[in-house]
Design an enzyme around this catalytic site. Sequence first.
Site, PDB file in Angstrom:
ATOM      1  N   ARG A 144     -14.145  34.466  14.677  1.00  0.00           N
ATOM      2  CA  ARG A 144     -12.792  34.063  14.307  1.00  0.00           C
ATOM      3  C   ARG A 144     -11.789  35.068  14.881  1.00  0.00           C
ATOM      4  O   ARG A 144     -12.119  36.215  15.177  1.00  0.00           O
ATOM      5  CB  ARG A 144     -12.632  34.020  12.789  1.00  0.00           C
ATOM      6  CG  ARG A 144     -13.528  33.011  12.117  1.00  0.00           C
ATOM      7  CD  ARG A 144     -13.393  33.119  10.612  1.00  0.00           C
ATOM      8  NE  ARG A 144     -14.260  32.146   9.964  1.00  0.00           N
ATOM      9  CZ  ARG A 144     -15.549  32.339   9.706  1.00  0.00           C
ATOM     10  NH1 ARG A 144     -16.126  33.483  10.056  1.00  0.00           N
ATOM     11  NH2 ARG A 144     -16.261  31.401   9.099  1.00  0.00           N
ATOM     12  N   LYS A 168     -15.235  37.628   6.205  1.00  0.00           N
ATOM     13  CA  LYS A 168     -14.597  37.596   4.901  1.00  0.00           C
ATOM     14  C   LYS A 168     -15.482  38.253   3.855  1.00  0.00           C
ATOM     15  O   LYS A 168     -16.698  38.149   3.891  1.00  0.00           O
ATOM     16  CB  LYS A 168     -14.303  36.151   4.506  1.00  0.00           C
ATOM     17  CG  LYS A 168     -13.281  35.479   5.418  1.00  0.00           C
ATOM     18  CD  LYS A 168     -13.004  34.064   4.980  1.00  0.00           C
ATOM     19  CE  LYS A 168     -11.976  33.407   5.893  1.00  0.00           C
ATOM     20  NZ  LYS A 168     -11.698  32.008   5.504  1.00  0.00           N
ATOM     21  N   HIS A 239      -8.996  29.283  17.788  1.00  0.00           N
ATOM     22  CA  HIS A 239     -10.083  28.593  17.084  1.00  0.00           C
ATOM     23  C   HIS A 239     -10.755  27.558  17.981  1.00  0.00           C
ATOM     24  O   HIS A 239     -11.914  27.200  17.763  1.00  0.00           O
ATOM     25  CB  HIS A 239      -9.549  27.920  15.820  1.00  0.00           C
ATOM     26  CG  HIS A 239     -10.578  27.753  14.751  1.00  0.00           C
ATOM     27  ND1 HIS A 239     -11.079  28.810  14.021  1.00  0.00           N
ATOM     28  CD2 HIS A 239     -11.220  26.654  14.288  1.00  0.00           C
ATOM     29  CE1 HIS A 239     -11.976  28.369  13.155  1.00  0.00           C
ATOM     30  NE2 HIS A 239     -12.081  27.066  13.297  1.00  0.00           N
ATOM     31  N   ARG A 242     -13.803  28.929  19.431  1.00  0.00           N
ATOM     32  CA  ARG A 242     -14.906  28.909  18.454  1.00  0.00           C
ATOM     33  C   ARG A 242     -15.574  27.538  18.435  1.00  0.00           C
ATOM     34  O   ARG A 242     -16.798  27.419  18.444  1.00  0.00           O
ATOM     35  CB  ARG A 242     -14.350  29.268  17.079  1.00  0.00           C
ATOM     36  CG  ARG A 242     -15.373  29.324  15.944  1.00  0.00           C
ATOM     37  CD  ARG A 242     -14.689  29.925  14.716  1.00  0.00           C
ATOM     38  NE  ARG A 242     -15.425  29.711  13.493  1.00  0.00           N
ATOM     39  CZ  ARG A 242     -16.394  30.501  13.047  1.00  0.00           C
ATOM     40  NH1 ARG A 242     -16.777  31.541  13.776  1.00  0.00           N
ATOM     41  NH2 ARG A 242     -16.987  30.261  11.894  1.00  0.00           N
ATOM     42  N   HIS A 265     -21.535  31.239   8.965  1.00  0.00           N
ATOM     43  CA  HIS A 265     -21.347  30.540   7.695  1.00  0.00           C
ATOM     44  C   HIS A 265     -22.391  29.458   7.499  1.00  0.00           C
ATOM     45  O   HIS A 265     -23.210  29.205   8.379  1.00  0.00           O
ATOM     46  CB  HIS A 265     -19.934  29.990   7.548  1.00  0.00           C
ATOM     47  CG  HIS A 265     -19.462  29.143   8.684  1.00  0.00           C
ATOM     48  ND1 HIS A 265     -20.169  28.095   9.211  1.00  0.00           N
ATOM     49  CD2 HIS A 265     -18.308  29.193   9.402  1.00  0.00           C
ATOM     50  CE1 HIS A 265     -19.476  27.528  10.182  1.00  0.00           C
ATOM     51  NE2 HIS A 265     -18.358  28.177  10.321  1.00  0.00           N
ATOM     52  N   TYR A 274     -22.557  34.365   5.191  1.00  0.00           N
ATOM     53  CA  TYR A 274     -22.849  35.052   6.443  1.00  0.00           C
ATOM     54  C   TYR A 274     -24.310  35.510   6.440  1.00  0.00           C
ATOM     55  O   TYR A 274     -24.914  35.699   5.399  1.00  0.00           O
ATOM     56  CB  TYR A 274     -21.968  36.299   6.616  1.00  0.00           C
ATOM     57  CG  TYR A 274     -20.541  35.982   6.923  1.00  0.00           C
ATOM     58  CD1 TYR A 274     -20.072  35.988   8.219  1.00  0.00           C
ATOM     59  CD2 TYR A 274     -19.649  35.668   5.903  1.00  0.00           C
ATOM     60  CE1 TYR A 274     -18.755  35.700   8.504  1.00  0.00           C
ATOM     61  CE2 TYR A 274     -18.325  35.374   6.174  1.00  0.00           C
ATOM     62  CZ  TYR A 274     -17.885  35.405   7.480  1.00  0.00           C
ATOM     63  OH  TYR A 274     -16.590  35.116   7.752  1.00  0.00           O
TER      64      TYR A 274
END
Length: 295
Positions: A144, A168, A239, A242, A265, A274
């Site tokens: 990301r 995250k 993005h 990605r 994810h 993760y």
Amino acid sequence: MDNGKLIFNFKAWMKHEQGLSDNTVAAYESDISIYADFTQKLLSDCSAQELIAFMTRMRKEGYSIETVLRRLSGISAFYDFLIQERIIKTNPCGFISKPSKWDKLPVFLNFDEIDMLLDAPDVNTGLGFRDRVIFETLYSTGMRISELTGLKVAELDMNREIMRVTGKGGKQRFVPMYSSLAEKMRAYLGVRRDYFVKDRDEGWLFLSKNGKQLDRELVFMLVKKYAAKAGIQKNISPHTLRHSFATHLLTNGADLRTIQIFLGHSDLSTTERYTHVTDDKTRNVLLNCHPRFRK
């Protein structure tokens, strides 16, 4: 009370009363500031109408639904704070129907368009070489934009040619670099030292021309700039690289579970879990299936 003071007080409340992490506080502050720049109005006077216009703008600019919902979450928390402070009575986010998905498929670039985008920066300049390495890193890892801008030099292992990526919640995973990207990364570290680092080096991998940590909005603008230069007609964002990473792996025979591991994810549309890329079998799938590795 002006927007700057409102945001400052909200930031202090998140940090000292809610005990949120520095990354969360910074993300919420960024979301509110972006919204304030968009509306050009006092935030306490904004209604659902401004929020809908903001969402529409993000959709036209190619932001993912996950990014839109995350920003709405930050804005909603801000308005909850204003209610607590008795500055407003109702949260305008409460009147917004939050979409679960856009009504169109994700945009991705084909192989030729990827090559066009990668070739667009002038690698004979410091800025152009940095931008080329940024695009190759995004496309070859599927990370990301926030993960890219959060990379530090210390998280590169150039002997093993891997990067430690922090997602995250502070969750980490390791992603490999294909050989030509590793070569460019080694060269970029020299360019970074000679061209980008100013008086103080805080260790961020990708720096602005002023020696500061590169922010997400600038990377977004760089993608737009070079896409236009390359003649790419699609409405793309970081993005998109990605999405292209995942699509091209799938096209070249990688299984979905392995793609999910590389993306970090549980599936292609969420960011809940993760896992570490540590075993040779998983690494070899990337080496054999990703078109840049195969080159």
